[in-house]
Motif scaffolding. Structure first.
Motif, PDB file in Angstrom:
ATOM      1  N   MET A  78       0.832  -1.330  -0.196  1.00 24.49           N
ATOM      2  CA  MET A  78      -0.107  -0.040  -0.060  1.00 24.49           C
ATOM      3  C   MET A  78       0.858   1.375  -0.041  1.00 24.49           C
ATOM      4  SD  MET A  78      -3.193  -1.205   2.845  1.00 24.49           S
ATOM      5  CE  MET A  78      -4.224   0.094   2.224  1.00 24.49           C
ATOM      6  N   LEU A  79       0.323   2.312  -0.555  1.00 24.87           N
ATOM      7  CA  LEU A  79       1.114   3.396  -0.524  1.00 24.87           C
ATOM      8  C   LEU A  79       0.986   4.201   0.811  1.00 24.87           C
ATOM      9  CD1 LEU A  79       2.272   6.034  -2.258  1.00 24.87           C
ATOM     10  CD2 LEU A  79       0.108   6.989  -2.338  1.00 24.87           C
ATOM     11  N   ARG A  80       2.302   4.444   1.301  1.00 25.16           N
ATOM     12  CA  ARG A  80       2.417   5.115   2.685  1.00 25.16           C
ATOM     13  C   ARG A  80       2.720   6.507   2.379  1.00 25.16           C
ATOM     14  NH1 ARG A  80       2.164   2.608   7.335  1.00 25.16           N
ATOM     15  NH2 ARG A  80       2.389   0.222   7.326  1.00 25.16           N
ATOM     16  N   VAL A  81       1.955   7.363   3.167  1.00 26.22           N
ATOM     17  CA  VAL A  81       2.073   8.881   2.925  1.00 26.22           C
ATOM     18  C   VAL A  81       2.102   9.593   4.462  1.00 26.22           C
ATOM     19  CG1 VAL A  81       1.289  10.919   2.167  1.00 26.22           C
ATOM     20  CG2 VAL A  81       0.781   9.142   0.901  1.00 26.22           C
ATOM     21  N   SER A 128      -1.023  18.792  11.492  1.00 32.10           N
ATOM     22  CA  SER A 128      -2.272  18.221  11.739  1.00 32.10           C
ATOM     23  C   SER A 128      -3.493  19.534  11.817  1.00 32.10           C
ATOM     24  CB  SER A 128      -2.426  17.472  12.870  1.00 32.10           C
ATOM     25  OG  SER A 128      -2.194  18.303  14.275  1.00 32.10           O
ATOM     26  N   GLY A 129      -3.049  20.672  11.004  1.00 31.34           N
ATOM     27  CA  GLY A 129      -3.819  21.543  10.994  1.00 31.34           C
ATOM     28  C   GLY A 129      -4.993  21.435   9.998  1.00 31.34           C
ATOM     29  N   PRO A 130      -5.748  22.390   9.646  1.00 32.36           N
ATOM     30  CA  PRO A 130      -6.955  22.257   8.525  1.00 32.36           C
ATOM     31  C   PRO A 130      -6.253  21.599   7.098  1.00 32.36           C
ATOM     32  CG  PRO A 130      -7.232  24.030   9.685  1.00 32.36           C
ATOM     33  CD  PRO A 130      -6.057  23.664  10.195  1.00 32.36           C
ATOM     34  N   SER A 131      -4.919  22.390   6.752  1.00 30.46           N
ATOM     35  CA  SER A 131      -4.506  21.894   5.526  1.00 30.46           C
ATOM     36  C   SER A 131      -4.029  20.306   5.478  1.00 30.46           C
ATOM     37  CB  SER A 131      -3.323  22.740   5.049  1.00 30.46           C
ATOM     38  OG  SER A 131      -2.468  22.881   5.992  1.00 30.46           O
ATOM     39  N   GLY A 132      -3.185  20.198   6.717  1.00 32.73           N
ATOM     40  CA  GLY A 132      -2.968  18.586   6.927  1.00 32.73           C
ATOM     41  C   GLY A 132      -4.101  17.645   6.960  1.00 32.73           C
ATOM     42  N   VAL A 133      -5.089  17.779   7.529  1.00 35.98           N
ATOM     43  CA  VAL A 133      -6.296  17.108   7.824  1.00 35.98           C
ATOM     44  C   VAL A 133      -6.958  16.935   6.364  1.00 35.98           C
ATOM     45  CG1 VAL A 133      -8.463  16.545   9.078  1.00 35.98           C
ATOM     46  CG2 VAL A 133      -6.424  17.384  10.178  1.00 35.98           C
ATOM     47  N   TYR A 134      -7.090  18.043   5.774  1.00 33.60           N
ATOM     48  CA  TYR A 134      -7.953  17.999   4.447  1.00 33.60           C
ATOM     49  C   TYR A 134      -6.931  17.010   3.347  1.00 33.60           C
ATOM     50  CZ  TYR A 134     -11.339  21.775   6.062  1.00 33.60           C
ATOM     51  OH  TYR A 134     -11.822  22.526   6.840  1.00 33.60           O
ATOM     52  N   THR A 135      -5.725  17.227   3.667  1.00 28.12           N
ATOM     53  CA  THR A 135      -4.942  16.366   2.940  1.00 28.12           C
ATOM     54  C   THR A 135      -4.983  14.864   2.983  1.00 28.12           C
ATOM     55  OG1 THR A 135      -2.993  17.878   2.632  1.00 28.12           O
ATOM     56  CG2 THR A 135      -2.372  15.737   2.077  1.00 28.12           C
ATOM     57  N   ALA A 136      -5.062  14.440   4.294  1.00 25.82           N
ATOM     58  CA  ALA A 136      -5.408  13.151   4.635  1.00 25.82           C
ATOM     59  C   ALA A 136      -6.887  12.775   4.420  1.00 25.82           C
ATOM     60  CB  ALA A 136      -5.097  13.071   6.136  1.00 25.82           C
ATOM     61  N   GLN A 137      -7.766  13.554   4.389  1.00 26.33           N
ATOM     62  CA  GLN A 137      -8.857  13.316   3.731  1.00 26.33           C
ATOM     63  C   GLN A 137      -9.050  12.905   2.447  1.00 26.33           C
ATOM     64  OE1 GLN A 137     -11.696  16.655   4.168  1.00 26.33           O
ATOM     65  NE2 GLN A 137     -13.476  14.994   5.004  1.00 26.33           N
ATOM     66  N   ASN A 138      -8.460  13.830   1.453  1.00 25.66           N
ATOM     67  CA  ASN A 138      -8.251  13.572   0.162  1.00 25.66           C
ATOM     68  C   ASN A 138      -7.847  12.250  -0.323  1.00 25.66           C
ATOM     69  OD1 ASN A 138      -9.513  15.721  -1.777  1.00 25.66           O
ATOM     70  ND2 ASN A 138      -8.608  16.972  -0.018  1.00 25.66           N
ATOM     71  N   ASP A 154      -8.493   7.625  -2.849  1.00 19.23           N
ATOM     72  CA  ASP A 154      -7.569   6.077  -2.979  1.00 19.23           C
ATOM     73  C   ASP A 154      -7.582   5.078  -1.877  1.00 19.23           C
ATOM     74  OD1 ASP A 154      -5.461   4.128  -3.500  1.00 19.23           O
ATOM     75  OD2 ASP A 154      -4.046   5.390  -4.409  1.00 19.23           O
ATOM     76  N   SER A 155      -8.165   3.956  -2.357  1.00 19.70           N
ATOM     77  CA  SER A 155      -8.358   3.118  -0.933  1.00 19.70           C
ATOM     78  C   SER A 155      -7.367   2.271  -0.767  1.00 19.70           C
ATOM     79  CB  SER A 155      -9.739   2.079  -1.685  1.00 19.70           C
ATOM     80  OG  SER A 155      -9.068   1.408  -2.697  1.00 19.70           O
ATOM     81  N   GLY A 156      -6.057   2.501  -1.205  1.00 25.17           N
ATOM     82  CA  GLY A 156      -4.887   1.817  -1.065  1.00 25.17           C
ATOM     83  C   GLY A 156      -3.901   2.703  -0.523  1.00 25.17           C
ATOM     84  N   VAL A 157      -4.266   3.449   0.367  1.00 24.38           N
ATOM     85  CA  VAL A 157      -3.177   4.677   0.924  1.00 24.38           C
ATOM     86  C   VAL A 157      -3.337   4.500   2.451  1.00 24.38           C
ATOM     87  CG1 VAL A 157      -4.778   6.578   0.903  1.00 24.38           C
ATOM     88  CG2 VAL A 157      -2.113   6.906   0.734  1.00 24.38           C
ATOM     89  N   VAL A 203      -2.914  16.497  -3.490  1.00 23.11           N
ATOM     90  CA  VAL A 203      -3.164  15.022  -3.529  1.00 23.11           C
ATOM     91  C   VAL A 203      -3.393  14.587  -4.917  1.00 23.11           C
ATOM     92  CG1 VAL A 203      -4.802  13.517  -2.729  1.00 23.11           C
ATOM     93  CG2 VAL A 203      -4.377  15.060  -0.977  1.00 23.11           C
ATOM     94  N   LEU A 204      -3.954  15.296  -5.804  1.00 19.36           N
ATOM     95  CA  LEU A 204      -3.928  14.860  -7.243  1.00 19.36           C
ATOM     96  C   LEU A 204      -2.724  14.825  -7.765  1.00 19.36           C
ATOM     97  CD1 LEU A 204      -7.256  16.730  -8.349  1.00 19.36           C
ATOM     98  CD2 LEU A 204      -7.258  14.229  -7.992  1.00 19.36           C
ATOM     99  N   SER A 205      -1.993  15.374  -7.524  1.00 21.79           N
ATOM    100  CA  SER A 205      -0.539  15.442  -8.010  1.00 21.79           C
ATOM    101  C   SER A 205       0.191  14.202  -7.538  1.00 21.79           C
ATOM    102  CB  SER A 205       0.352  16.674  -7.630  1.00 21.79           C
ATOM    103  OG  SER A 205      -0.162  17.681  -8.373  1.00 21.79           O
ATOM    104  N   LEU A 206      -0.127  14.166  -6.347  1.00 24.68           N
ATOM    105  CA  LEU A 206       0.561  13.043  -5.699  1.00 24.68           C
ATOM    106  C   LEU A 206       0.240  11.610  -6.035  1.00 24.68           C
ATOM    107  CD1 LEU A 206       1.249  12.570  -1.648  1.00 24.68           C
ATOM    108  CD2 LEU A 206       0.614  10.637  -2.994  1.00 24.68           C
ATOM    109  N   LEU A 207      -1.351  11.471  -6.231  1.00 22.24           N
ATOM    110  CA  LEU A 207      -1.724  10.213  -6.702  1.00 22.24           C
ATOM    111  C   LEU A 207      -1.432   9.920  -8.059  1.00 22.24           C
ATOM    112  CD1 LEU A 207      -5.102  10.168  -4.931  1.00 22.24           C
ATOM    113  CD2 LEU A 207      -3.027   8.797  -4.113  1.00 22.24           C
ATOM    114  N   GLU A 208      -1.208  10.917  -8.833  1.00 16.59           N
ATOM    115  CA  GLU A 208      -0.759  10.697 -10.274  1.00 16.59           C
ATOM    116  C   GLU A 208       0.761  10.290 -10.103  1.00 16.59           C
ATOM    117  OE1 GLU A 208       0.417  13.713 -13.787  1.00 16.59           O
ATOM    118  OE2 GLU A 208      -1.329  14.211 -12.578  1.00 16.59           O
TER     119      GLU A 208
END
Length: 448
Positions: free
Chosen positions: A1-4, A9-19, A24-27, A375-380
């Motif tokens: 699985m992809l480990r990130v 853990s502020g809003p930008s970090g949590v929204y990144t984790a949420q996306n 991606d169900s494999g992250v 996140v879209l860049s990362l998943l790409e």
């Protein structure tokens, strides 16, 4: 699985984790924070009396409790902690969401006098940030000057004017509550170098000042009239037009006899902080006027405003993180759609989101599309990133490096300790305000 790893853990970090977990169900995502507490500026930047905004923590909590998201508090990246290069070895990708940790300076004589602070320092103190110093912000102060006309400036002016009956129901730490309850500050000046139509506060925040008990609001009609947008607000954007309407009402209100006064001043540029007995005693301002191009020009006329407390609120700035490139001009990490750039070339597996990516702009919600782009860049890039072999469990490797993360269960223990402290004081939840208390509540061996 992809480990990130998501750093912050502020809003930008949590929204990144949420996306990441939604797209991606494999992250698997580890959200790392230097502090043992999550939520970033929602916990340590939103004013204690703004309970509706602070309730955003409930939404962020849902993400951090996701089965493929793990919170790891008390993990410092950089000097004194885990080197960024070592972190990169433990994960397929690292997203830096470290915000803008410092404030801008005025660059004028006397700025470093005792009694002169950044609004960031003041906010950290009354928000119980464990790095904040209790240096008697309001002690012996009768008059305060807040330099800046944005929402943070409005927040600190409002907190200076609130009484103990209004502050006690909040989660403000007990020491800060006691200091503000004993405060002798009666005059609060909020000052901007430009006009009311260019102020950065929102109308909702501005109107709150008008609803403070035992506090009178003053706005000088002569200063307001210097602004062409004030004289004819029809062409202004909606927020600025509403701000002007509110200020018009205050400018027409006759003076009353109240314990506290907030004076909104415009077209005054600070040029020097004047000393009195070894600490700040006044602020010298130069009168400005519109230059016809959206800015202001000095007039050579000056005014001194008494102040034993000066709080500058003129913006935030990102700080360099060891091991990452940094644009000193903008206070950001260079990037391409969230991909970190080193010497103009994409650095595989390194990403940025939030203020460290775009600068200190926007509101909390602005972090959502910003995080999604990254996140879209990362998943790409993921099909290439995931090929790299990793240690089986990053936490075991962190412990081997001498770092003991505070897990989610440790944070829940802190929450229980803060609720217990509040109950013992006859209040609601009361924040723990120092490292030792937080780590002890979390059950961390770092506290010993």
């Amino acid at each position: 699985m992809l480990r990130v790893a998501v750093v912050g853990s502020g809003p930008s970090g949590v929204y990144t984790a949420q996306n990441l977990v939604q797209l991606d169900s494999g992250v698997l995502v580890d959200v790392l924070d230097r502090l043992p507490c999550p939520y970033g500026l929602v916990r340590y930047g939103v004013a204690p009396d703004h309970e509706k905004i602070k309730s955003l923590q409930n939404n962020l909590r849902t993400v951090l409790e996701h089965e493929r998201v793990r919170f790891l508090g008390g993990v410092r990246i950089g000097p004194g902690g885990l080197p960024a290069a070592r972190l990169r070895e433990l994960y397929h990708a690292v997203v830096y969401c470290v915000g803008a940790a410092t404030d801008r300076h005025l660059g004028i004589p006397g700025e470093d006098l005792p009694g002169s602070w950044s609004a960031t320092q003041f906010v950290s103190w009354y928000s119980a940030h464990p790095d904040a110093a209790d240096d008697g912000f309001v002690r012996d102060a009768r008059s305060a000057v807040v330099i800046g006309v944005g929402n943070v400036a409005v927040d600190v002016a409002r907190m200076l004017a609130r009484g103990p009956a209004e502050l006690s129901p909040t989660d403000m730490p007990q020491a800060a509550l006691g200091s503000l309850a004993a405060s002798r500050v009666r005059d609060i000046h909020m000052v901007g170098r430009r006009g009311p139509s260019q102020a950065r506060f929102t109308t909702k925040e501005l109107r709150e000042l008008g609803g403070l008990p035992e506090t009178e609001l003053f706005a000088d009609p002569g200063e307001l009239a210097l602004d062409p947008g004030y004289l004819d607000p029809a062409a202004l954007p909606a927020v600025q037009r509403r701000n002007v309407d509110v200020l018009r009402g205050w400018a027409q209100t006759p003076p009353g006899d109240t314990p506290r006064r907030i004076r909104l001043r415009f077209f005054l540029r600070p040029v020097e902080l004047l000393a009195d007995g070894g600490r700040v005693g006044a602020v010298r301002f130069e009168r400005t006027e519109p230059d016809g191009q959206g800015g202001v020009a000095g007039t050579g006329r000056y005014e001194d405003v008494e102040a034993q407390l000066v709080l500058r609120s003129v913006g935030y700035r990102g700080m360099p993180l060891e091991g990452l490139p940094f644009d000193t001009a903008n206070g950001t990490v260079p990037h391409l759609a969230g991909r970190v750039l080193r010497a103009g070339v994409v650095a595989p597996g390194e990403y940025a989101a939030g203020w460290i990516k775009r600068g200190p702009t926007g509101v909390i919600g602005t972090n959502r599309p910003c995080a999604r782009e990254t996140v879209l860049s990362l998943l790409e890039d993921a099909p290439v990133l995931v090929r790299r072999e990793l240690p089986e469990d990053p936490v075991a490797m962190l412990c081997a490096e001498g770092i003991e993360p505070v897990p989610w269960a440790g944070w829940l223990a802190i929450e229980r300790a803060e609720a217990s402290l509040g109950a013992s004081l006859g209040r609601g939840v009361v924040k723990l305000a120092d490292w030792e208390s937080l780590l002890a509540a979390a059950g961390s061996r770092q506290a010993s």
